[in-house]
Enzyme design. Structure first.
Site, PDB file in Angstrom:
ATOM      1  N   LYS A  22     -13.431   4.767  -0.654  1.00  0.00           N
ATOM      2  CA  LYS A  22     -12.555   3.927   0.171  1.00  0.00           C
ATOM      3  C   LYS A  22     -12.578   2.471  -0.326  1.00  0.00           C
ATOM      4  O   LYS A  22     -13.362   2.113  -1.201  1.00  0.00           O
ATOM      5  CB  LYS A  22     -12.970   4.032   1.641  1.00  0.00           C
TER       6      LYS A  22
HETATM    7  C1  LIG Z   1     -11.700   9.633   3.910  1.00  0.00           C
HETATM    8  C2  LIG Z   1     -10.799  10.059   5.005  1.00  0.00           C
HETATM    9  C3  LIG Z   1     -11.290  10.599   6.209  1.00  0.00           C
HETATM   10  C4  LIG Z   1     -12.711  10.969   6.428  1.00  0.00           C
HETATM   11  O1  LIG Z   1     -13.622   9.963   6.275  1.00  0.00           O
HETATM   12  P1  LIG Z   1     -15.151  10.324   5.870  1.00  0.00           P
HETATM   13  O2  LIG Z   1     -15.847   9.026   6.082  1.00  0.00           O
HETATM   14  O3  LIG Z   1     -15.130  10.761   4.458  1.00  0.00           O
HETATM   15  O4  LIG Z   1     -15.612  11.375   6.810  1.00  0.00           O
HETATM   16  C5  LIG Z   1     -10.392  10.890   7.213  1.00  0.00           C
HETATM   17  N1  LIG Z   1      -9.091  10.680   7.058  1.00  0.00           N
HETATM   18  C6  LIG Z   1      -8.569  10.188   5.928  1.00  0.00           C
HETATM   19  C7  LIG Z   1      -7.102   9.966   5.847  1.00  0.00           C
HETATM   20  C8  LIG Z   1      -9.402   9.885   4.843  1.00  0.00           C
HETATM   21  O5  LIG Z   1      -8.866   9.436   3.700  1.00  0.00           O
END
Ligand SMILES: *Cc1c(COP(=O)(O)O)cnc(C)c1O
Length: 383
Positions: A193
């Protein structure tokens, strides 16, 4: 022996410099614990950054969605609406609670939840007496969904909206911070992210009483007595104090990271937009996208397909990916209902066939980006 340059990843972590100092403080004060001063500070700093009254630091974005859904009262047998064009983590928490996802197509103008498909689906659900407990609006690839239109459709049926802002921390919608527009908002700090704690998430809301409830559930639902007393089902979902230390350092460079991702996008666009049949994910007029990932589509008429470009990059040890495979096509969700954008527009399937993501890290070196551009251009010229 030839030495290949190191692999270029789609969206790798990018440390700022202050993370180590915060982590060092955690070590020196022996707060190697699931709670501690960094956790509280990170929550306060995140809440201040996005302008939310409260925030809860968690072990993942998926955990945050799970808690948000439970706060919306989702129970076994309920339905929850969710876009099909998203990452699996948006939807699995629906099944954690024994509820059924109903998938909604995305709007070609935003690549996010289609307000018109949502309205149709809500109307149909109303007629069947199966109004969903919640709607998850996802902000894909750094761009907000059209929350005013989504909220309006949901208000008509008194349905709560959860904003999955895992990919859009730092984006805006009509002057407001992405993730603060629904009843609940969630962020992710997974390694890919825009900022990361190696793994982690955050739940935000104006409803601080609801956040207190989530905090209780996230710490094994320990009732406030000395002995261990539990009257509700809880989870072990808190973010550790050490990881919160990384998050505090990362938050300091978030604005810089957004500018860097947008600059990466601009360089790709300048170099590639003149090719016939290429389009970049549009930026809607209602706000600023973080351009978390640079995403392009190829016209169906071109002989070059996304796979050709992804394979050519892979041969040079460079990671590129197709856009998210629509969830209604996933074996896990076989048999789930799916509502297209329009009778003649199945956008999620269309864009899955034509779209791909290029390396978009905020630390992508200009010389590496030039190499990527050269490879993409040469595949396009051959095609
Ligand atoms: C990364 C992501 C998640 C989940 O987040 P995690 O921290 O990896 O559990 C949920 N929704 C979207 C759109 C994502 O890109």
């Amino acid at each position: 022996m030839s030495t290949q340059p190191p692999r270029i990843y789609l969206s790798p972590p990018h440390l700022g410099g202050q993370e180590r100092q915060f982590v060092e403080e955690a070590f020196q004060s022996n707060w190697i614990a699931p709670c501690g001063p960094n956790q509280e500070a990170f929550e306060a700093e995140m809440a201040a950054y996005v302008g939310a009254p409260g925030a809860l630091a968690l072990s993942s974005g998926t955990a945050a969605i799970h808690l948000a859904l439970r706060l919306c009262g989702v129970e076994p047998g309920d339905t929850v609406f969710c876009p099909s064009l998203t990452f699996i983590g948006s939807a699995t928490p629906i099944q954690f609670l024994g509820a059924d996802p109903v998938f909604i197509d995305s709007d070609p103008a935003t690549w996010n939840l289609s307000p018109q498909a949502l309205e149709r689906a809500l109307k149909e659900a109303g007629q069947q007496g199966r109004v969903p407990k919640a709607v998850i609006a996802v902000n894909l690839y750094g761009q907000n969904a059209d929350m005013d239109a989504i909220q309006k459709a949901c208000d008509k049926y008194r349905v709560l909206v959860i904003e999955d802002a895992a990919e859009s921390l730092g984006a805006t919608y009509r002057g407001k911070a992405s993730g603060t527009l629904g009843k609940f908002g969630i962020y992710s700090f997974n390694g890919n992210k825009i900022i990361t704690t190696s793994g982690g998430g955050m739940l935000v809301s104006k409803d601080t009483a609801a956040l207190d409830k989530a905090r209780y559930w996230a710490t094994q639902a320990r009732d406030p007595v000395l002995h261990y007393e539990h009257s509700e089902l809880g989870y072990n979902y808190r973010m550790s104090n050490v990881l919160a230390a990384i998050g505090r350092g990362q938050l300091k460079v978030l604005d810089e990271r957004i500018a860097q991702r947008r600059a990466v996008f601009d360089r790709y666009r300048t170099a590639l937009e003149s090719f016939e049949g290429i389009e970049f994910m549009p930026e809607a007029g209602f706000g600023t996208s973080t351009r978390w990932l640079t995403v392009l589509t190829l016209d169906r008429g071109l002989s070059v397909k996304p796979h050709d470009i992804i394979a050519a990059l892979d041969r040079e040890n460079i990671e590129a990916r197709p856009v998210w495979k629509p969830l209604h096509l996933q074996p896990l969700f076989k048999g789930c209902t799916y509502h297209t954008h329009a009778d003649d527009c199945n956008f999620s399937e269309n864009v899955f066939e034509r779209g791909f993501c290029l390396p978009s890290g905020s630390n992508l070196a200009p010389a590496d980006q030039d190499r990527i551009i050269d490879i993409v251009q040469s595949v396009l010229k051959r095609g």
